[in-house]
Motif scaffolding. Sequence first.
Motif, PDB file in Angstrom:
ATOM      1  N   UNK A  54       4.542  -5.308   9.371  1.00 35.52           N
ATOM      2  CA  UNK A  54       3.309  -5.483   9.845  1.00 35.52           C
ATOM      3  C   UNK A  54       2.351  -4.059   9.933  1.00 35.52           C
ATOM      4  N   UNK A  55       3.356  -3.530  11.000  1.00 36.01           N
ATOM      5  CA  UNK A  55       2.749  -1.390  11.154  1.00 36.01           C
ATOM      6  C   UNK A  55       2.141  -1.125   9.971  1.00 36.01           C
ATOM      7  N   UNK A  56       3.412  -1.498   8.350  1.00 32.79           N
ATOM      8  CA  UNK A  56       3.454  -0.361   7.482  1.00 32.79           C
ATOM      9  C   UNK A  56       2.137  -0.591   7.146  1.00 32.79           C
ATOM     10  N   UNK A  57       1.278  -1.981   6.790  1.00 36.22           N
ATOM     11  CA  UNK A  57       0.205  -2.569   7.068  1.00 36.22           C
ATOM     12  C   UNK A  57      -0.932  -2.080   7.062  1.00 36.22           C
ATOM     13  N   UNK A  58      -1.221  -1.971   8.640  1.00 35.03           N
ATOM     14  CA  UNK A  58      -1.783  -1.744  10.135  1.00 35.03           C
ATOM     15  C   UNK A  58      -2.580  -0.584   9.896  1.00 35.03           C
ATOM     16  N   UNK A  59      -1.106   0.706   9.543  1.00 36.63           N
ATOM     17  CA  UNK A  59      -1.138   1.642   8.564  1.00 36.63           C
ATOM     18  C   UNK A  59      -2.417   2.139   7.808  1.00 36.63           C
ATOM     19  N   UNK A  60      -1.209   0.895   7.161  1.00 41.50           N
ATOM     20  CA  UNK A  60      -2.657   2.332   5.410  1.00 41.50           C
ATOM     21  C   UNK A  60      -3.500   1.573   5.870  1.00 41.50           C
ATOM     22  N   UNK A  61      -4.007   0.214   6.525  1.00 41.91           N
ATOM     23  CA  UNK A  61      -5.142  -0.184   5.943  1.00 41.91           C
ATOM     24  C   UNK A  61      -6.077   0.141   6.513  1.00 41.91           C
ATOM     25  N   UNK A  62      -5.663   1.258   8.252  1.00 42.22           N
ATOM     26  CA  UNK A  62      -6.454   1.959   8.623  1.00 42.22           C
ATOM     27  C   UNK A  62      -7.211   2.953   7.793  1.00 42.22           C
ATOM     28  N   UNK A  63      -5.998   3.830   7.448  1.00 40.86           N
ATOM     29  CA  UNK A  63      -6.319   4.867   6.488  1.00 40.86           C
ATOM     30  C   UNK A  63      -7.139   4.452   6.164  1.00 40.86           C
ATOM     31  N   UNK A  64      -7.243   3.676   4.716  1.00 40.07           N
ATOM     32  CA  UNK A  64      -7.812   2.553   3.167  1.00 40.07           C
ATOM     33  C   UNK A  64      -9.305   2.944   4.235  1.00 40.07           C
ATOM     34  N   UNK A  65      -9.271   2.473   4.965  1.00 39.24           N
ATOM     35  CA  UNK A  65     -10.901   2.388   5.539  1.00 39.24           C
ATOM     36  C   UNK A  65     -11.568   3.306   6.006  1.00 39.24           C
ATOM     37  N   UNK A  66     -10.729   3.991   6.871  1.00 42.98           N
ATOM     38  CA  UNK A  66     -11.006   5.249   7.352  1.00 42.98           C
ATOM     39  C   UNK A  66     -12.018   6.320   5.866  1.00 42.98           C
ATOM     40  N   UNK A  67     -11.312   6.492   4.500  1.00 46.12           N
ATOM     41  CA  UNK A  67     -11.016   7.465   2.968  1.00 46.12           C
ATOM     42  C   UNK A  67     -12.071   6.661   2.826  1.00 46.12           C
TER      43      UNK A  67
END
Length: 170
Positions: A54-67
């Motif tokens: 769940x933490x991996x998903x959250x971090x990656x989704x945030x990074x992709x959203x920012x990008x």
Amino acid sequence: MTHYIALLRAVNVGGTGKLPMSELKALCEAVGFADVRTYIASGNVLFTSKLAESAVKKKLEKQLHDYAGKPVGVLIRSADEMARILADNPFPEAPGNRVVAIFLDDAPAADALDNVKHQKLERLACGKREIYVHYGEGMADSRLTIPAAKTGTARNINTITRLAQLSCAS
């Protein structure tokens, strides 16, 4: 460290969601994932992390959203889960390019296949957090609609096989 595979939704498919795999790799490294590598240009990335799924998903989704400036769907599986998905394929006799697993965040509901539309020769089955589809005559002419899979992302068995191999080889 857990070996993970992230499957991005609607990336580099049909001209939508362009994301160079070199950028995806860099984004994953920037959030602290290790041993990062991508596989084909359709949003598949393998890496290791000490974090829970769940933490991996959250971090990656945030990074992709920012990008990207918009949400990018991400489905996460461990290397063990990917191997299980391959082993659980209910259509092992079918060519790998005609069978897909549609990855979901949660287990499909008991009635997940009740509202399927435009089914002709396709065969369907529910997995643990997947819906498997065998496109008997191929996907090109299929008009199959699976409402329960709307937020999922599909990979064919050939791709799943390679992802399972790569994740175990890390």
